[in-house]
Design a protein around this motif. Structure first.
Motif, PDB file in Angstrom:
ATOM      1  N   GLU A 118       3.402 -19.192 -50.503  1.00 40.89           N
ATOM      2  CA  GLU A 118       4.435 -18.980 -49.400  1.00 40.89           C
ATOM      3  C   GLU A 118       4.202 -19.380 -48.259  1.00 40.89           C
ATOM      4  O   GLU A 118       4.838 -20.047 -47.570  1.00 40.89           O
ATOM      5  N   ASN A 124      12.536 -30.859 -46.728  1.00 43.45           N
ATOM      6  CA  ASN A 124      12.298 -30.007 -47.990  1.00 43.45           C
ATOM      7  C   ASN A 124      11.796 -28.918 -47.790  1.00 43.45           C
ATOM      8  O   ASN A 124      10.752 -28.719 -47.178  1.00 43.45           O
ATOM      9  N   GLY A 125      12.371 -28.019 -48.382  1.00 38.07           N
ATOM     10  CA  GLY A 125      11.915 -26.770 -48.431  1.00 38.07           C
ATOM     11  C   GLY A 125      12.857 -25.478 -47.361  1.00 38.07           C
ATOM     12  O   GLY A 125      12.480 -24.502 -47.412  1.00 38.07           O
ATOM     13  N   VAL A 126      13.374 -26.396 -46.433  1.00 30.15           N
ATOM     14  CA  VAL A 126      14.114 -25.666 -45.523  1.00 30.15           C
ATOM     15  C   VAL A 126      15.230 -24.987 -46.205  1.00 30.15           C
ATOM     16  O   VAL A 126      16.165 -25.524 -46.489  1.00 30.15           O
ATOM     17  N   LYS A 127      15.278 -23.580 -45.907  1.00 26.26           N
ATOM     18  CA  LYS A 127      16.562 -22.749 -46.166  1.00 26.26           C
ATOM     19  C   LYS A 127      17.465 -22.804 -45.057  1.00 26.26           C
ATOM     20  O   LYS A 127      18.765 -22.697 -45.567  1.00 26.26           O
ATOM     21  N   ILE A 182       6.026 -26.753 -44.233  1.00 21.56           N
ATOM     22  CA  ILE A 182       7.433 -27.143 -43.824  1.00 21.56           C
ATOM     23  C   ILE A 182       7.520 -27.521 -42.071  1.00 21.56           C
ATOM     24  O   ILE A 182       7.924 -28.273 -41.485  1.00 21.56           O
ATOM     25  N   ASP A 220       3.552 -22.839 -47.928  1.00 25.74           N
ATOM     26  CA  ASP A 220       4.785 -23.646 -47.844  1.00 25.74           C
ATOM     27  C   ASP A 220       5.418 -23.537 -46.469  1.00 25.74           C
ATOM     28  O   ASP A 220       5.919 -24.663 -45.951  1.00 25.74           O
ATOM     29  N   ASP A 221       5.353 -22.480 -45.805  1.00 26.37           N
ATOM     30  CA  ASP A 221       5.777 -22.364 -44.344  1.00 26.37           C
ATOM     31  C   ASP A 221       4.951 -23.364 -43.369  1.00 26.37           C
ATOM     32  O   ASP A 221       5.806 -23.940 -42.789  1.00 26.37           O
ATOM     33  N   THR A 244       8.009 -21.631 -38.887  1.00 24.76           N
ATOM     34  CA  THR A 244       8.613 -21.355 -40.111  1.00 24.76           C
ATOM     35  C   THR A 244       8.299 -19.980 -40.728  1.00 24.76           C
ATOM     36  O   THR A 244       7.233 -19.627 -40.783  1.00 24.76           O
ATOM     37  N   ASP A 265       5.836 -30.695 -41.514  1.00 27.41           N
ATOM     38  CA  ASP A 265       6.683 -31.757 -41.916  1.00 27.41           C
ATOM     39  C   ASP A 265       7.795 -32.019 -40.739  1.00 27.41           C
ATOM     40  O   ASP A 265       8.235 -33.043 -40.251  1.00 27.41           O
ATOM     41  N   ASN A 300       9.318 -17.922 -44.497  1.00 26.82           N
ATOM     42  CA  ASN A 300      10.131 -17.751 -45.366  1.00 26.82           C
ATOM     43  C   ASN A 300      11.007 -18.896 -45.588  1.00 26.82           C
ATOM     44  O   ASN A 300      12.190 -18.766 -46.160  1.00 26.82           O
ATOM     45  N   GLY A 301      11.025 -20.080 -45.230  1.00 25.59           N
ATOM     46  CA  GLY A 301      11.589 -21.093 -45.532  1.00 25.59           C
ATOM     47  C   GLY A 301      12.758 -21.408 -44.280  1.00 25.59           C
ATOM     48  O   GLY A 301      13.347 -22.240 -44.128  1.00 25.59           O
TER      49      GLY A 301
END
Length: 136
Positions: free
Chosen positions: A65, A123-126, A72, A68-69, A95, A75, A97-98
């Motif tokens: 995670e 992609n992946g942004v909540k 993000i 991923d943050d 970022t 990106d 948790n998205g």
């Protein structure tokens, strides 16, 4: 948790210097802008702190995670750099948790909208929490 505390500390220190510099100035617009920046940064830090606290209390964030943050954030920054009409040097992206947190100064309301749209399409942004402030 250390990351949120560090972010909060750096934000407070930087903005304290800005407010101190403005307090000696008689320029009311500059003082107003510094005050708005302080408020925006405080809201962004508060939101990031709550989200970080929630992530920790619901079971510490795993390495995937975190990566991923970071991906993000990278990106979003890359897409902002590649977007014409955006001065991305004055925009901070974090970022958790998205959830993407934006802060900084921009030249127009159109830039705020464009930056928010660019970030939300990654992609992946909540969601996107916008703390951007119009520069005078």
């Amino acid at each position: 948790m250390k990351k949120a505390m560090l972010l909060s500390s750096f934000t407070a220190i930087g903005l304290s210097f800005a407010l101190t510099a403005c307090s000696s100035s008689s320029d009311g617009a500059l003082k107003k802008q510094a005050s708005e920046t302080w408020d925006s940064a405080a809201k962004t830090v508060e939101m990031a702190g709550k989200d970080t606290g929630n992530a920790i209390s619901s079971g510490a964030k795993n390495t995937g995670e975190y990566i991923d943050d970071s991906a993000i954030t990278a990106d979003v920054k890359g897409k902002l750099l590649g977007t014409k009409g955006i001065s991305s040097n004055s925009v901070s992206v974090k970022t958790v948790n998205g959830v993407v947190y934006l802060s900084g100064f921009v030249k127009s309301a159109d830039q705020i909208d464009k930056i928010t749209q660019v970030a939300s399409r990654v992609n992946g942004v909540k969601s996107v929490q916008n703390g951007l402030v119009l520069a005078n």
